[in-house]
Design a protein around this motif. Structure first.
Motif, PDB file in Angstrom:
ATOM      1  N   CYS A   1       0.888  -1.248  -0.088  1.00  0.00           N
ATOM      2  CA  CYS A   1      -0.194   0.226   0.109  1.00  0.00           C
ATOM      3  C   CYS A   1       0.701   1.343   0.060  1.00  0.00           C
ATOM      4  CB  CYS A   1      -1.105  -0.023   1.161  1.00  0.00           C
ATOM      5  SG  CYS A   1      -2.146  -1.239   1.376  1.00  0.00           S
TER       6      CYS A   1
ATOM      7  N   LEU B   1      -1.438   2.203  -3.233  1.00  0.00           N
ATOM      8  CA  LEU B   1      -2.628   1.423  -3.459  1.00  0.00           C
ATOM      9  C   LEU B   1      -3.596   1.491  -2.162  1.00  0.00           C
ATOM     10  CD1 LEU B   1      -0.973  -1.515  -5.266  1.00  0.00           C
ATOM     11  CD2 LEU B   1      -1.947   0.433  -6.305  1.00  0.00           C
ATOM     12  N   GLU B   2      -4.729   1.113  -2.175  1.00  0.00           N
ATOM     13  CA  GLU B   2      -5.731   1.314  -1.095  1.00  0.00           C
ATOM     14  C   GLU B   2      -5.783  -0.167  -0.698  1.00  0.00           C
ATOM     15  OE1 GLU B   2      -9.543   2.264  -2.401  1.00  0.00           O
ATOM     16  OE2 GLU B   2      -9.006   4.410  -3.258  1.00  0.00           O
ATOM     17  N   LYS B   3      -5.627   0.010   0.847  1.00  0.00           N
ATOM     18  CA  LYS B   3      -5.698  -1.447   1.503  1.00  0.00           C
ATOM     19  C   LYS B   3      -6.689  -2.399   1.105  1.00  0.00           C
ATOM     20  CE  LYS B   3      -6.193  -2.712   6.119  1.00  0.00           C
ATOM     21  NZ  LYS B   3      -6.458  -2.575   7.751  1.00  0.00           N
ATOM     22  N   SER B   4      -8.005  -1.993   1.117  1.00  0.00           N
ATOM     23  CA  SER B   4      -9.040  -2.793   0.843  1.00  0.00           C
ATOM     24  C   SER B   4      -9.071  -3.598  -0.699  1.00  0.00           C
ATOM     25  CB  SER B   4     -10.476  -2.102   0.557  1.00  0.00           C
ATOM     26  OG  SER B   4     -10.456  -0.931  -0.457  1.00  0.00           O
TER      27      SER B   4
END
Length: 419
Positions: free
Chosen positions: A38, A43-46
């Motif tokens: 991330c 990038l997004e965690k989800s």
């Protein structure tokens, strides 16, 4: 080949195969890599979290594909393909994953997962056949190596990220794993055809006949009842393994210990593979499944207690139990597939037994989506706790079917001897 020669050769194969699986076991280090990915890749965690489920699904698909590839081109070529795919997966993610979640999914999730699945199935299916007298032990040792990958190599890799960069670390992992797996490809071979007569004469029929060879796994009800148990225990394990670092921090553990905990859970995963293998050898598949299911219930109870009370020690115990119960499933799968469905189609049947990981991953995704996932971890494990009870209850109908199947196999063997 003499018995003494077989013992010496199979000990070497077991050691080398365990080392190879240690590298392939980096699949379980994802929870360690998630935060660095991330941060380094923006990038997004989800979005990054979905990668683990993709990799576990393609791991199972790779195992099925690998069983068919090996049948056609042999162990050596299959392992070479596995090594190359793993390299492309990790190196490709390192080189192209920055700011591009699609590339992470394709390289780390799909290609990496396929490479691990093909290699894992080929190594396990080939090496285990050398141990008809100690199938639980050999399965346990091999899968201990697979389970310890996170603690040993995952921890080392994450610690190198600050100085080398995530991209460089991923490329290095790809190169080293490919070298180790391809080196094994030029050593590992299948055992002589009379291995059972030599090493486990009490299991031999006096010929190459194996009564389990007559049955197709997907056409027996016993297999599906086993699958129910395996899918549930796998889902419980994945719910913890894929979120261990973040869940640990939710109950008050600091980030450094949370990262270490991922490796410690991996250790329990590896330890379980030896302990469960020994339990299997000393008892039977029914007792082994029951023990593993009870541990899954204890795991959920401890984690629920941690989220309710905020006592972090409970989470640590629960996470260890989750790693342990998850680690027991592939050992049971390996021994169950060999004992019930024979040696002729063992690579395929092993991959089908392990395909429960796909459905376990899907079940994990469904449960998390239904109750709020990352925002409601307590609810996730409350549902998992109920499922764990169902897994234990599932052992009852499985036991009845298993007893009936063993009696049928013994009758076939006797008829064959008399004929």
């Amino acid at each position: 080949m003499e018995v003494s020669q077989i013992k010496k050769k199979r000990a070497m194969f077991l050691a080398l195969s365990a080392i190879s699986l240690l590298f392939l076991g980096l699949i379980y280090a994802f929870s360690m890599f998630a935060a660095p990915m991330c941060q380094a890749f923006g990038l997004e965690k989800s979005a990054v979290g979905l990668t683990f489920n993709i990799m576990m699904i393609t791991f199972c698909v790779g195992a099925v594909i690998g069983s068919q590839i090996e049948k056609r081109i042999g162990v050596r070529s299959t392992l070479i393909i596995a090594g190359v795919m793993f390299f492309v997966g990790f190196a490709g993610c390192g080189a192209l994953g920055n700011g591009n979640i699609a590339m992470v999914y394709v390289f780390y999730g799909v290609l990496g997962g396929l490479g691990v699945g093909i290699g894992y199935n080929s190594v396990i299916a080939t090496t285990n056949v050398w141990f008809p007298d100690k199938v639980g032990f050999s399965s346990g040792v091999l899968m201990m190596g697979f389970g310890l990958g996170s603690l040993i190599l995952g921890t080392l890799s994450v610690n190198l990220v600050p100085s080398l960069g995530l991209s460089t670390v991923f490329i290095a992992i790809g190169v080293l794993t490919a070298v180790v797996v391809i080196a094994l490809a030029f050593v590992l071979v299948r055992p002589p055809a009379n291995i059972v007569e030599l090493m486990a004469p009490e299991k031999a029929t006096g010929s190459a006949y194996d009564p389990g060879d007559e049955d197709a796994a997907l056409k027996t009800s016993t297999f599906y009842v086993y699958w129910i148990w395996a899918i549930i225990v796998i889902a419980i394990g994945l719910a913890t393994i894929g979120n261990c670092a973040s869940d640990a921090q939710l109950v008050g553990l600091d980030a450094a210990f949370a990262t270490l905990l991922v490796g410690l859970v991996s250790t329990c995963n590896g330890l379980a593979r030896v302990v469960i293998g020994m339990i299997y050898d000393k008892t039977n598949v029914k007792v082994t499944m029951l023990v593993d299911g009870i541990i899954a219930i204890a795991a959920c109870a401890c984690i629920i207690g941690a989220f309710v009370t905020g006592v972090s020690a409970l989470y640590i115990v629960g996470a260890f139990c989750c790693g342990f119960c998850y680690g027991g499933v592939p050992v049971v799968a390996s021994a169950f597939a060999r004992q019930r469905f024979g040696s002729k189609n063992y690579p395929l049947n092993l991959s089908l037994a392990n395909f429960a990981i796909v459905f376990g991953s899907i079940l994990n995704i469904i449960v998390q989506a239904a109750v709020g996932g990352a925002d409601n971890r307590l609810a996730v494990f409350m549902v998992m706790g109920v499922l764990a009870v169902l897994a234990v209850l599932d052992v009852l109908p499985f036991s009845k079917k298993w007893n009936k199947d063993l009696k049928m196999l013994e009758q076939r063997k006797q008829q064959h001897v008399e004929a």
